[in-house]
Design an enzyme around this catalytic site. Structure first.
Site: not given
Ligand code: NDP
Length: 247
Positions: A15, A154, A156, A158
């Protein structure tokens, strides 16, 4: 079709931003592997990708578990024989002020965001070294550059991804592997939907382009770094934030 016949692995691709990255790479011709802790969401994303005429593979993989990561890489090799592109996108938040932050919340965030990225780079780069080619893109955050109250863990994690990207880029450059990161700003996903209205307004006011980013904004930068067009770029972090942070 900038990624025709390439095989791309997207972690956390069930997602949010990861799902959009997977779709964007598929639209450019890549076959897609999605790893997520939530297998149902990964499978749903794969159905949409298959509709684009691409092959897919989904697996329930927690990126913190190195043994599982290696097993899952072997399954990719069984099906596709190679891994051309790795997108380290899986990430979580467990926000709290420094003094109130529990050991568990520190470990959980560093575990998924930083160790998870390390695990996937380590396992995928073994394959890429043999291929003598590969593109690795990790999703960091502007918070890893500027910090943010309530996000010691978070920020740290990143910042760690940004430094890890530089080291991996230096170690893997001679093998034809490019390693870069993207630092998104404030992107509209479930992760930011959790924020209070006050925080959202404050963040929006700090964005010169005056809107939240979309997962597609991040996916476009990712596509560029995963494509041949970025062959001479490595060790860099591209900021995708509407101008919030200008360094
Ligand atoms: P979401 O929470 O919408 O999606 C994160 C996805 O990663 C989910 O599908 C989640 O699974 C999965 N996930 C979590 N833990 C694990 C794990 N241990 N192993 C495998 N998969 C895992 O996050 P975003 O789409 O918003 O963020 C995506 C990336 O972008 C992240 O790294 C985030 O830190 C980074 N980011 C996001 C920003 C934002 O404004 N949204 C800004 C800057 C960076 P599940 O559905 O089960 O939780």
């Amino acid at each position: 079709m900038r990624l025709k016949d390439k095989v791309a692995l997207v972690t956390g691709g069930g997602r949010g931003i990861g799902r959009q990255i997977a779709l964007t790479l598929a639209q450019e011709g890549a076959d897609i592997v999605i790893w997520d802790v939530n297998l149902q969401e990964a499978e749903k994303a794969c159905v949409d990708i298959q509709a684009l005429g691409r092959k897919t593979l989904s697996a329930q993989v927690d990126v913190t578990d190195y043994v599982k990561v290696e097993e899952a890489i072997n399954k990719i090799l069984d099906k596709f024989t190679k891994v051309d592109i790795l997108i380290n996108n899986a990430g979580i938040t467990r926000d709290n002020l420094l003094l109130r932050m529990s050991q568990q919340d520190w470990d959980a965030v560093l575990g998924v965001n930083l160790k998870g990225t390390f695990n996937c780079i380590r396992a995928a780069s073994r394959v890429m070294i043999k291929q003598r080619s590969g593109k690795i893109v990790s999703i960091a955050s502007i918070i890893g550059i500027i910090g943010n109250p309530g996000q010691a863990n978070y920020s740290a994690s990143k910042a760690g991804i940004i430094a890890l990207t530089k080291t991996a880029a230096k170690e893997l450059a001679s093998r034809g592997i490019n390693v870069n990161a993207i630092a998104p700003g404030f992107i509209q996903t479930d992760m930011t939907a959790k924020l209070s209205e006050g925080v959202r307004e404050k963040m929006l006011a700090a964005i010169p382009l005056a809107r939240m980013g979309s997962p597609a904004d991040v996916a476009s930068a990712c596509l560029f770094l995963a494509s041949q067009e970025a062959d001479y770029i490595t060790g860099q972090t591209i900021v995708v934030d509407g101008g919030m942070v200008m360094v």
